[in-house]
Design a protein around this motif. Structure first.
Motif: not given
Length: 160
Positions: A128-139, A141-155
């Protein structure tokens, strides 16, 4: 900066990133192949520390000599792939220990699915040759959410 055709230097950056993502995806795929090969054909050999030591020394030799061969294109591609493959083979013993409860095939399938998702996203970005820099903040936040859910899943393990 030369702008003869109305393009800036920023336009050429995605092609560099596309190439980088392509090589990263290839490395993940070759590493997954190394894990599969190690699980399928080297399981008994992996129990000896001498084989693991030889594989790790081979990886280190490739890392420390990378400056010598990385710019020699046919050789560089082959040794890059060899390093990724050896990384997968040396991961087998670690993955076996980590996968005792769920089994190593589950971890190998997770690695392969990661490779497929990454390859699909890279292919989409390249075509697509699109510039995906604009979705960096969303990604992020999604990564932080997954890390938090993984930590909670461990406990607080859930499900059966």
């Amino acid at each position: 900066m030369h702008q003869a055709s109305g393009q800036t230097a920023e336009f050429h950056r995605p092609s560099f990133l596309s190439l980088t993502f392509g090589f990263f995806g290839l490395a993940l795929l070759v590493t997954a192949a190394g894990v599969w090969f190690g699980i399928s054909f080297l399981a008994e050999l992996m129990t000896t520390t001498s084989f693991l030591l030889i594989a790790i020394v081979g990886e280190l030799v490739l890392v420390f000599t990378a400056r010598l061969w990385s710019q020699k294109l046919p050789l560089g591609y082959g040794l890059f792939s060899l390093f990724a493959f050896l990384s997968g083979v040396t991961l087998v013993q670690i993955l076996s220990v980590a996968g005792l409860t769920g089994g190593t095939p589950i971890i190998a399938k997770a690695l392969l699915s990661t490779v497929c998702v990454f390859a699909a996203a890279s292919l989409y970005a390249i075509t697509t040759k699109r510039n995906f820099l604009g979705i960096g903040g969303f990604l992020m936040m999604a990564l932080l959410g997954l890390i938090i859910l993984s930590l909670l899943g461990g406990f607080f393990p859930g499900g059966g």
